[in-house]
Design a protein around this motif. Structure first.
Motif, PDB file in Angstrom:
ATOM      1  N   SER A   2       0.903  -0.922  -0.109  1.00 12.13           N
ATOM      2  CA  SER A   2       0.007  -0.666  -0.067  1.00 12.13           C
ATOM      3  C   SER A   2       1.207   1.377   0.409  1.00 12.13           C
ATOM      4  CB  SER A   2      -0.932   0.253   1.467  1.00 12.13           C
ATOM      5  OG  SER A   2      -0.668   0.747   2.378  1.00 12.13           O
ATOM      6  N   TYR A   9       7.995   3.774  -3.490  1.00 14.32           N
ATOM      7  CA  TYR A   9       9.224   3.529  -1.821  1.00 14.32           C
ATOM      8  C   TYR A   9       9.353   2.122  -1.277  1.00 14.32           C
ATOM      9  CZ  TYR A   9       5.288   3.033   1.327  1.00 14.32           C
ATOM     10  OH  TYR A   9       3.938   2.067   1.785  1.00 14.32           O
ATOM     11  N   TYR A  19      19.397   4.265   7.748  1.00 15.15           N
ATOM     12  CA  TYR A  19      17.473   5.436   8.517  1.00 15.15           C
ATOM     13  C   TYR A  19      18.576   5.588   9.831  1.00 15.15           C
ATOM     14  CZ  TYR A  19      13.298   6.440  10.161  1.00 15.15           C
ATOM     15  OH  TYR A  19      12.215   7.042  10.223  1.00 15.15           O
ATOM     16  N   GLY A  51       3.561   1.295  11.821  1.00 16.32           N
ATOM     17  CA  GLY A  51       5.246   1.806  10.789  1.00 16.32           C
ATOM     18  C   GLY A  51       6.074   1.751  11.878  1.00 16.32           C
ATOM     19  N   ARG A  56      13.075   3.726  16.577  1.00 19.31           N
ATOM     20  CA  ARG A  56      13.392   5.473  16.400  1.00 19.31           C
ATOM     21  C   ARG A  56      12.932   6.093  18.088  1.00 19.31           C
ATOM     22  NH1 ARG A  56      13.747  10.306  13.933  1.00 19.31           N
ATOM     23  NH2 ARG A  56      11.417   9.665  13.085  1.00 19.31           N
ATOM     24  N   ASP A  72       5.360  -3.104  11.161  1.00 15.83           N
ATOM     25  CA  ASP A  72       5.834  -2.677  10.243  1.00 15.83           C
ATOM     26  C   ASP A  72       5.567  -3.338   8.884  1.00 15.83           C
ATOM     27  OD1 ASP A  72       8.070   0.438  10.355  1.00 15.83           O
ATOM     28  OD2 ASP A  72       7.422  -1.277   8.228  1.00 15.83           O
ATOM     29  N   LEU A  73       5.744  -3.282   7.830  1.00 15.16           N
ATOM     30  CA  LEU A  73       5.641  -4.023   6.710  1.00 15.16           C
ATOM     31  C   LEU A  73       7.248  -4.642   5.906  1.00 15.16           C
ATOM     32  CD1 LEU A  73       3.410  -1.562   3.939  1.00 15.16           C
ATOM     33  CD2 LEU A  73       3.583  -4.327   4.735  1.00 15.16           C
ATOM     34  N   GLY A  98       3.325  -6.515   9.049  1.00 14.86           N
ATOM     35  CA  GLY A  98       1.870  -6.597   8.627  1.00 14.86           C
ATOM     36  C   GLY A  98       1.721  -4.886   7.938  1.00 14.86           C
ATOM     37  N   ASP A  99       0.590  -5.004   7.840  1.00 13.64           N
ATOM     38  CA  ASP A  99      -0.050  -3.708   6.869  1.00 13.64           C
ATOM     39  C   ASP A  99      -0.795  -2.941   8.027  1.00 13.64           C
ATOM     40  OD1 ASP A  99      -0.714  -1.827   5.163  1.00 13.64           O
ATOM     41  OD2 ASP A  99      -0.680  -3.224   3.456  1.00 13.64           O
ATOM     42  N   ILE A 100      -0.444  -1.613   8.162  1.00 16.15           N
ATOM     43  CA  ILE A 100      -0.904  -1.614   9.029  1.00 16.15           C
ATOM     44  C   ILE A 100      -2.677  -0.799   8.901  1.00 16.15           C
ATOM     45  CG2 ILE A 100       1.189   0.432  10.475  1.00 16.15           C
ATOM     46  CD1 ILE A 100       0.057   2.313   8.841  1.00 16.15           C
ATOM     47  N   VAL A 116       4.961   7.706  13.644  1.00 22.32           N
ATOM     48  CA  VAL A 116       5.658   9.300  13.241  1.00 22.32           C
ATOM     49  C   VAL A 116       6.212   9.012  11.682  1.00 22.32           C
ATOM     50  CG1 VAL A 116       7.815  10.137  14.327  1.00 22.32           C
ATOM     51  CG2 VAL A 116       6.441   8.496  15.598  1.00 22.32           C
ATOM     52  N   HIS A 117       6.189   9.920  11.225  1.00 19.62           N
ATOM     53  CA  HIS A 117       6.458   9.562   9.362  1.00 19.62           C
ATOM     54  C   HIS A 117       5.962   8.494   8.906  1.00 19.62           C
ATOM     55  CE1 HIS A 117       8.614  13.035  10.262  1.00 19.62           C
ATOM     56  NE2 HIS A 117       9.476  12.994  11.080  1.00 19.62           N
TER      57      HIS A 117
HETATM   58  C1  LIG Z   1       9.955   6.918   7.346  1.00 14.01           C
HETATM   59  S1  LIG Z   1       9.742   5.290   7.615  1.00 14.01           S
HETATM   60  C2  LIG Z   1       9.736   6.074   9.850  1.00 14.01           C
HETATM   61  C3  LIG Z   1       9.603   4.604  10.775  1.00 14.01           C
HETATM   62  C4  LIG Z   1       9.195   5.501  11.869  1.00 14.01           C
HETATM   63  N1  LIG Z   1       8.430   5.660  12.104  1.00 14.01           N
HETATM   64  C5  LIG Z   1      10.711   6.524  12.948  1.00 14.01           C
HETATM   65  O1  LIG Z   1       9.785   7.144  13.168  1.00 14.01           O
HETATM   66  O2  LIG Z   1      11.608   6.386  12.816  1.00 14.01           O
HETATM   67  C6  LIG Z   1       7.996   4.830   7.379  1.00 14.01           C
HETATM   68  C7  LIG Z   1       8.115   3.560   8.187  1.00 14.01           C
HETATM   69  O3  LIG Z   1       6.833   2.894   7.778  1.00 14.01           O
HETATM   70  C8  LIG Z   1       7.388   1.642   7.742  1.00 14.01           C
HETATM   71  N2  LIG Z   1       4.988   1.646   6.434  1.00 14.01           N
HETATM   72  C9  LIG Z   1       5.040   1.613   5.180  1.00 14.01           C
HETATM   73  N3  LIG Z   1       3.594   1.874   4.755  1.00 14.01           N
HETATM   74  C10 LIG Z   1       3.523   1.172   5.654  1.00 14.01           C
HETATM   75  C11 LIG Z   1       2.029   0.271   5.544  1.00 14.01           C
HETATM   76  N4  LIG Z   1       1.243   0.097   5.363  1.00 14.01           N
HETATM   77  N5  LIG Z   1       1.437  -0.444   6.979  1.00 14.01           N
HETATM   78  C12 LIG Z   1       3.110  -0.621   8.082  1.00 14.01           C
HETATM   79  N6  LIG Z   1       4.315  -0.321   7.828  1.00 14.01           N
HETATM   80  C13 LIG Z   1       3.984   0.476   6.866  1.00 14.01           C
HETATM   81  C14 LIG Z   1       7.733   1.285   6.386  1.00 14.01           C
HETATM   82  O4  LIG Z   1       8.252   0.016   6.141  1.00 14.01           O
HETATM   83  C15 LIG Z   1       8.813   2.562   7.162  1.00 14.01           C
HETATM   84  O5  LIG Z   1       9.541   1.015   8.158  1.00 14.01           O
END
Ligand SMILES: C[S@@+](CC[C@H](N)C(=O)[O-])C[C@H]1O[C@@H](n2cnc3c(N)ncnc32)[C@H](O)[C@@H]1O
Length: 278
Positions: A2, A9, A19, A51, A56, A72-73, A98-100, A116-117
């Motif tokens: 997703s 990305y 990261y 995610g 972090r 996290d995916l 998994g997928d959020i 966060v992000h």
């Molecule tokens: C920019 S990183 C942020 C990680 C952490 N929250 C931080 O601030 O350090 C985004 C994270 O979201 C995860 N992610 C993106 N889409 C996702 C989804 N649909 N389900 C689960 N995780 C997802 C990515 O794999 C990645 O690890």
């Protein structure tokens, strides 16, 4: 996978390794962020992180006394985090791949949730928030955290010019008749959705979870974007990034005669705090 339609990305091995080096907070800042989030969640709170990435945020929040359940995916991001948990003997962080957009938890099982992000990477972020509103118990808390760079600093100016130029270049390069993908969801839309789900902001605006200063050179910031080590450039097609960098380099050279001279940057970690009706 997703995500924002049309965007590519991958939180792959390279990103997972880079990261923390790129986005990590200094140790004392990290601890302060953990304490400020834990203070909102409550002592011993059971907290869902959407995610979780490389931990972090999860790690300092667990260190501050919460039980964190991270989803996290990306197997790569989770592997980096599991390694850290093992090496450092950290307890209180539980992981699920998994997928959020399809969270496998029982209603009301969490005292709080944090993101966060991540929401801007998920097309159906509103659906994610609807699920979170059911998984967090009544009276529980949602924290939306984000890194902030002083927009008046040189790094903030680079960031603003970069964002504006990406939109310009992306639009110029669209094939005839095509329309641009919707921009990532903004803060106002998220707040509106949360209000409609019965959540209320705790206090006026965002809280400052931590504030610190660092020194960076314009070249470091430019190279971070150019090498895709920056979250916002991960998603760009090559031709859009190349042309954006050409314009961004010209802008920076005109602004700062010495691109290798360090300059101070004030940074913050901001918390948007919401409470679910209860
Ligand atoms: C920019 S990183 C942020 C990680 C952490 N929250 C931080 O601030 O350090 C985004 C994270 O979201 C995860 N992610 C993106 N889409 C996702 C989804 N649909 N389900 C689960 N995780 C997802 C990515 O794999 C990645 O690890």
């Amino acid at each position: 996978m997703s995500g924002q339609p049309g965007l590519d990305y991958r939180f792959d091995t390279r990103v997972a390794v880079q990261y923390d080096a790129l986005r990590g907070h200094p140790a004392e800042v990290s601890a302060e962020i953990g304490r400020s989030i834990a203070a909102q969640m409550g002592k011993g709170a059971r907290v869902l992180e959407l995610g979780v990435g490389t931990g972090r945020i999860a790690l300092p929040v667990a260190a501050a006394g919460c039980e964190v359940y991270g989803v996290d995916l990306s197997a790569h991001m989770l592997a980096a985090l599991s390694g850290r948990l093992r090496e450092q003997g950290i307890e209180g962080v539980h992981l699920a791949q998994g997928d959020i957009t399809a969270l496998p938890f029982r209603e009301g099982v969490f005292d709080g949730a944090m993101a966060v992000h991540v929401l801007h990477l998920v097309a159906d972020w509103a659906g994610v928030l609807a699920q979170v509103s059911r998984l967090v118990r009544p009276g529980g808390t949602l924290v939306l955290g984000r890194d902030w760079v002083d927009p008046e600093s040189f790094a903030g100016m680079v960031r603003n010019f970069f964002r504006k130029t990406v939109v310009e270049v992306g639009t110029e390069m669209l094939p005839p008749g095509a329309t641009a993908a919707a921009p990532p969801s903004g803060g106002a839309a998220i707040v509106q959705t949360l209000l409609s789900l019965g959540a209320r902001p705790a206090g006026e605006g965002e809280l400052v979870g931590a504030e610190w200063r660092s020194e960076l050179t314009p070249r470091q910031v430019l190279d971070g974007i150019r090498s895709r080590d920056d979250a916002e450039s991960w998603v760009l097609p090559d031709e859009v990034l190349t042309e954006t960098m050409r314009r961004l380099d010209a802008f920076a050279e005109a602004q700062w005669p010495d691109l290798d001279a360090p300059q101070p940057v004030t940074r913050r970690f901001l918390l948007g705090v919401f409470r679910f009706g209860g």
